[in-house]
Design a protein around this motif. Structure first.
Motif, PDB file in Angstrom:
ATOM      1  N   THR A 269      30.498 -33.828  48.849  1.00 44.98           N
ATOM      2  CA  THR A 269      29.970 -34.590  47.708  1.00 44.98           C
ATOM      3  C   THR A 269      29.966 -33.893  46.466  1.00 44.98           C
ATOM      4  N   HIS A 270      30.173 -34.310  45.624  1.00 49.01           N
ATOM      5  CA  HIS A 270      30.290 -33.797  44.276  1.00 49.01           C
ATOM      6  C   HIS A 270      29.580 -34.451  43.042  1.00 49.01           C
ATOM      7  N   CYS A 271      28.792 -33.919  42.358  1.00 45.96           N
ATOM      8  CA  CYS A 271      27.971 -34.477  41.210  1.00 45.96           C
ATOM      9  C   CYS A 271      28.329 -33.892  39.791  1.00 45.96           C
ATOM     10  N   VAL A 272      28.153 -34.555  38.668  1.00 46.28           N
ATOM     11  CA  VAL A 272      28.833 -34.258  37.373  1.00 46.28           C
ATOM     12  C   VAL A 272      27.440 -34.756  36.578  1.00 46.28           C
ATOM     13  N   MET A 273      26.755 -33.956  35.932  1.00 39.76           N
ATOM     14  CA  MET A 273      25.772 -34.267  34.966  1.00 39.76           C
ATOM     15  C   MET A 273      26.083 -33.924  33.487  1.00 39.76           C
ATOM     16  N   GLY A 274      26.505 -34.687  32.722  1.00 38.69           N
ATOM     17  CA  GLY A 274      26.810 -34.586  31.389  1.00 38.69           C
ATOM     18  C   GLY A 274      25.943 -34.812  30.230  1.00 38.69           C
ATOM     19  N   PRO A 275      26.045 -34.629  28.993  1.00 42.63           N
ATOM     20  CA  PRO A 275      25.132 -34.861  27.739  1.00 42.63           C
ATOM     21  C   PRO A 275      25.506 -36.457  27.386  1.00 42.63           C
ATOM     22  N   TYR A 276      25.428 -37.279  28.271  1.00 45.51           N
ATOM     23  CA  TYR A 276      25.518 -38.737  28.284  1.00 45.51           C
ATOM     24  C   TYR A 276      24.492 -39.478  28.155  1.00 45.51           C
ATOM     25  N   THR A 277      24.366 -40.574  27.433  1.00 46.21           N
ATOM     26  CA  THR A 277      23.555 -41.921  27.637  1.00 46.21           C
ATOM     27  C   THR A 277      24.211 -42.750  28.626  1.00 46.21           C
ATOM     28  N   HIS A 278      24.269 -44.137  28.377  1.00 41.64           N
ATOM     29  CA  HIS A 278      24.855 -45.111  29.171  1.00 41.64           C
ATOM     30  C   HIS A 278      26.307 -45.667  29.048  1.00 41.64           C
ATOM     31  N   GLY A 279      27.049 -44.478  29.294  1.00 41.75           N
ATOM     32  CA  GLY A 279      28.425 -44.742  29.318  1.00 41.75           C
ATOM     33  C   GLY A 279      28.996 -44.171  27.941  1.00 41.75           C
ATOM     34  N   SER A 280      28.225 -43.048  27.105  1.00 39.16           N
ATOM     35  CA  SER A 280      28.502 -42.731  25.918  1.00 39.16           C
ATOM     36  C   SER A 280      28.244 -41.355  25.674  1.00 39.16           C
ATOM     37  N   VAL A 281      28.611 -40.456  25.050  1.00 42.02           N
ATOM     38  CA  VAL A 281      28.424 -39.094  24.477  1.00 42.02           C
ATOM     39  C   VAL A 281      26.833 -39.166  23.812  1.00 42.02           C
TER      40      VAL A 281
ATOM     41  N   SER B 133      26.867 -38.921  35.836  1.00 40.01           N
ATOM     42  CA  SER B 133      25.760 -39.419  35.073  1.00 40.01           C
ATOM     43  C   SER B 133      25.589 -38.605  33.897  1.00 40.01           C
ATOM     44  N   GLY B 134      24.627 -38.937  33.052  1.00 41.28           N
ATOM     45  CA  GLY B 134      24.302 -37.947  32.039  1.00 41.28           C
ATOM     46  C   GLY B 134      22.653 -38.129  32.000  1.00 41.28           C
ATOM     47  N   TRP B 135      22.360 -36.972  31.307  1.00 43.20           N
ATOM     48  CA  TRP B 135      20.905 -36.626  31.127  1.00 43.20           C
ATOM     49  C   TRP B 135      20.074 -37.536  30.474  1.00 43.20           C
ATOM     50  N   TYR B 136      20.732 -38.615  29.670  1.00 43.52           N
ATOM     51  CA  TYR B 136      19.918 -39.498  29.014  1.00 43.52           C
ATOM     52  C   TYR B 136      20.461 -40.850  29.345  1.00 43.52           C
ATOM     53  N   ASP B 137      20.745 -40.922  30.763  1.00 39.28           N
ATOM     54  CA  ASP B 137      21.285 -42.247  31.129  1.00 39.28           C
ATOM     55  C   ASP B 137      19.874 -42.722  31.863  1.00 39.28           C
ATOM     56  N   ILE B 138      19.971 -44.019  32.257  1.00 39.84           N
ATOM     57  CA  ILE B 138      18.829 -44.858  32.914  1.00 39.84           C
ATOM     58  C   ILE B 138      18.064 -44.136  33.769  1.00 39.84           C
ATOM     59  N   ASP B 139      18.700 -43.623  34.938  1.00 36.15           N
ATOM     60  CA  ASP B 139      17.852 -42.891  36.005  1.00 36.15           C
ATOM     61  C   ASP B 139      18.515 -41.627  36.392  1.00 36.15           C
TER      62      ASP B 139
ATOM     63  N   GLY C 122      11.733 -45.172  23.158  1.00 32.79           N
ATOM     64  CA  GLY C 122      12.580 -44.114  23.413  1.00 32.79           C
ATOM     65  C   GLY C 122      12.799 -43.828  24.970  1.00 32.79           C
ATOM     66  N   GLY C 123      12.840 -42.393  24.956  1.00 36.56           N
ATOM     67  CA  GLY C 123      13.029 -41.924  26.397  1.00 36.56           C
ATOM     68  C   GLY C 123      14.314 -42.143  26.958  1.00 36.56           C
ATOM     69  N   ARG C 124      14.545 -41.826  28.337  1.00 37.87           N
ATOM     70  CA  ARG C 124      15.587 -41.748  29.319  1.00 37.87           C
ATOM     71  C   ARG C 124      16.129 -43.065  29.715  1.00 37.87           C
ATOM     72  N   TRP C 125      16.573 -44.027  28.627  1.00 29.17           N
ATOM     73  CA  TRP C 125      16.987 -45.274  29.215  1.00 29.17           C
ATOM     74  C   TRP C 125      18.675 -45.606  28.924  1.00 29.17           C
ATOM     75  N   GLY C 126      19.169 -44.983  28.172  1.00 30.59           N
ATOM     76  CA  GLY C 126      20.610 -45.161  27.897  1.00 30.59           C
ATOM     77  C   GLY C 126      21.393 -45.752  26.805  1.00 30.59           C
ATOM     78  N   GLY C 127      20.393 -46.118  25.884  1.00 26.99           N
ATOM     79  CA  GLY C 127      21.051 -46.933  24.686  1.00 26.99           C
ATOM     80  C   GLY C 127      20.287 -46.397  23.529  1.00 26.99           C
TER      81      GLY C 127
END
Length: 277
Positions: free
Chosen positions: A147-159, A117-123, A267-272
Motif C-alpha cells: 500500500t502506498h500513500c501520496v500527500m501533496g500541496p493540494y486542495t480538493h482536486g487542485s494545487v 490526497s492533499g494537506w488541504y483536502d476535505i479530510d 476556512g480551514g481544511r475543506w477543499g475549496g
C-alpha cells in the motif's frame, strides 16, 4: 471502494481511493469539533439541484455564524430536514453510520491501495489514518507491504495557492500516471511491490516546499510539541489570547464549547475557496 473491496472479490488486485474518510459521520459535520460553513453551503447546493429549487431559496452565507449549526436547514429550505438534524447531532453515530465505518473492515481489505490526497483536502487526516491502518492491519501481507500513500500541496482536486509552492497541476497529473503504473504492475505481478522506486508514503513538506519519502506515518524520528492556551481572552475573533509551547509561560484562559452549537469556520481544511485560511 473500501466497502466494495471488503467483499473480497477474487478478481480485485488493487484500489486507488482519493478524498476518503474513515467514517462518513465525523468528517462531514463535526471534524475536529469544528463544522465548516463551506461544506454546509455545498450540501445546500446539492439539495437545491436535487429538488429543483433555484432563485426563490436564498443560499446561506458565511456571515450567518450567529445561527445555530443544527438550525441551518431552516436557512436553506425554510423547514427542518431530518437527515441534517441527525448528522449534526454528535450522539447520532448509530448503526447507519457504523456500516460505513472503515475502522470496522480494514482487516478485510484483500488488495493494496494507492492513496492520493492533499494537506488541504476535505479530510486529509483520514488518508493518513487509512494508510497506517492498511500497512498494519490489512487483510494480507500484500496489503501491508504494497500500500502506498501520496500527500501533496493540494486542495480538493487542485494545487494549493500558497507562497513558495512550486508544484503545478501537471505534477498532480503525473501522480495519476503513477496510479496507472500501480495497477499495471499489480496485474503483471501481484506478489511484488508495484511501485518499488517509491517510499510507502510520499509527502510534500509545506514551508520547505519539497517532496520527501518515509516508511511510516508519522515519519521515524518525528517529535511532537504541545501548545497551551494563555494570555487573555481567546474566545472571540478579536481576542488577545495566544498559544505557547511552555505551560509555565502561560496564564489561565477559557473558552466555551457546546457540541450542539459549535462555532463554525469559513476556512480551514475543506477543499475549496478559503482552504487553509
Amino acid at each position: 471502494q473500501f466497502l466494495a473491496a471488503a467483499c473480497g472479490h477474487p478478481a480485485l488486485k488493487g484500489i486507488a481511493p482519493e478524498i476518503l474518510a474513515m467514517d462518513y459521520f465525523t468528517p462531514m459535520t463535526q471534524r475536529d469539533g469544528v463544522p465548516t460553513l463551506a461544506l454546509f453551503n455545498w450540501a445546500c447546493w446539492c439539495t437545491f439541484n436535487n429538488l429543483g429549487l433555484k432563485e426563490d431559496n436564498p443560499q446561506p452565507k458565511y456571515d450567518d455564524a450567529h445561527v445555530a449549526w443544527r438550525e441551518r436547514d431552516i436557512i436553506a429550505l425554510r423547514r427542518p430536514v431530518h437527515f441534517w438534524r441527525q448528522m449534526t447531532n454528535p450522539q447520532a453515530f448509530d448503526e447507519y453510520f457504523k456500516q460505513m465505518d472503515a475502522n470496522e473492515f480494514i482487516s478485510k481489505i484483500p488488495c493494496p491501495a494507492y492513496l492520493l490526497s492533499g494537506w488541504y483536502d476535505i479530510d486529509a487526516s483520514a488518508e493518513l489514518k487509512v494508510f497506517t491502518a492498511l500497512r498494519e492491519h490489512g487483510g494480507n501481507e500484500r496489503v501491508r507491504q504494497f500500500t502506498h500513500c501520496v500527500m501533496g500541496p493540494y486542495t480538493h482536486g487542485s494545487v494549493a495557492n500558497f507562497p513558495g509552492v512550486t508544484e503545478t497541476q501537471e505534477t498532480r497529473n503525473k501522480l495519476h500516471d503513477r496510479q496507472n503504473q500501480f495497477f499495471i504492475n499489480l496485474l503483471k505481478d501481484e506478489n511484488s511491490d508495484p511501485l518499488p522506486d517509491m517510499k510507502p508514503i510520499t509527502y510534500y513538506v509545506m514551508g520547505a516546499n519539497e517532496w520527501r519519502g518515509a516508511e511510516t506515518w508519522p515519519p521515524q524520528g518525528t517529535t511532537f510539541t504541545s501548545y497551551y492556551l494563555g494570555g487573555g481572552s481567546a474566545n472571540t475573533l478579536a481576542g488577545n489570547g495566544f498559544m505557547k509551547a511552555s505551560l509555565e509561560e502561560t496564564s489561565e484562559d477559557t473558552f466555551i464549547s457546546d457540541p450542539l452549537n459549535p462555532v463554525p469556520t469559513g476556512g480551514g481544511r475543506w477543499g475549496g475557496r478559503g482552504a487553509g485560511q
